[in-house]
Scaffold this motif. Sequence first.
Motif, mmCIF file in Angstrom:
data_model
loop_
_atom_site.group_PDB
_atom_site.id
_atom_site.type_symbol
_atom_site.label_atom_id
_atom_site.label_comp_id
_atom_site.label_asym_id
_atom_site.label_seq_id
_atom_site.Cartn_x
_atom_site.Cartn_y
_atom_site.Cartn_z
ATOM 1 N N ARG A 136 1.133 -0.932 0.243
ATOM 2 C CA ARG A 136 0.089 0.300 -0.077
ATOM 3 C C ARG A 136 0.478 1.591 -0.197
ATOM 4 N NH1 ARG A 136 -3.094 -2.801 3.823
ATOM 5 N NH2 ARG A 136 -2.634 -1.798 5.916
ATOM 6 N N GLY A 165 1.644 1.746 -3.583
ATOM 7 C CA GLY A 165 0.364 2.819 -4.264
ATOM 8 C C GLY A 165 0.945 3.946 -3.618
ATOM 9 N N GLU A 174 0.756 7.283 -6.293
ATOM 10 C CA GLU A 174 -0.767 8.470 -6.682
ATOM 11 C C GLU A 174 0.422 9.733 -6.012
ATOM 12 O OE1 GLU A 174 -4.636 8.944 -4.316
ATOM 13 O OE2 GLU A 174 -3.578 6.887 -4.337
ATOM 14 N N HIS A 221 -1.863 3.520 -10.980
ATOM 15 C CA HIS A 221 -1.820 2.222 -10.907
ATOM 16 C C HIS A 221 -3.167 0.956 -10.044
ATOM 17 C CE1 HIS A 221 -2.237 4.122 -6.463
ATOM 18 N NE2 HIS A 221 -2.140 2.826 -5.956
ATOM 19 N N ILE A 241 -3.848 -2.177 -7.811
ATOM 20 C CA ILE A 241 -3.005 -3.500 -6.874
ATOM 21 C C ILE A 241 -3.641 -4.531 -6.842
ATOM 22 C CG2 ILE A 241 -2.690 -3.909 -4.565
ATOM 23 C CD1 ILE A 241 -1.817 -0.817 -4.436
#
Length: 226
Positions: A40, A43, A47, A53, A55
């Motif tokens: 996370r 990610g 961002e 993106h 996941i």
Amino acid sequence: MLRRLVALALAALLAACATRPVDDVTVHIFSNQPGDERVRAVGDRLEQAGYSHRITYAQTPGGLEVAETVIVHGDGAKAFNRAQELRALLAAPGREIRIAREGYGNHHFTAGNLGLYIHLPAPPPEPKLKVRAHLAGDCGERPVELFLRVDRSYRLKKQRWRDEYTLVDAGSEFGEWRPSGSGYGLTTPEGTDWSLEPPLDADPALRVYFMRGHPEFDGCRLAEPL
């Protein structure tokens, strides 16, 4: 003249923004543990940098068995440069990020797409709680079992008779226990204190106790099951 220069400068700025690598690149993140905070965090960093993106759960097709991060790009120098930029963005002390070209297992990426594979070691299995004491009894025709666990938690398993022959589950209570004299002090989830006290004339080897102060089972007798 001034207006024309301002217009040209604005057009140049918009063109520069429109050609930023992050605007037309989608990073596909594959991980065997997609909900892990480390995945996370990657990610979130993408961002913040403006990358699109996704996941997805996947066992890495490269057959990784150790912790490793791999960036996979399509063919061409432009794709390779984008992979390099992505590696620079995600670089951190002690983290090695490998770059692979075109294919990875049976995964392939077209222009504008990068694959990011994050393989994490499987978390160690949680140890099963061992039981220090297992006691049982009938409390007003309501069978109960008490498990005192070695981590100082307890489970009071409740049952009831659905009919003359059938026992059904009636829920469980979880709380904490502590040694108290020759018995135990316990606390319910609501903070109510109660205790297990052996009878005065009982043989300690028999492990017989009375429940004292419990909201539902005060006075009930529990013993080690035969």
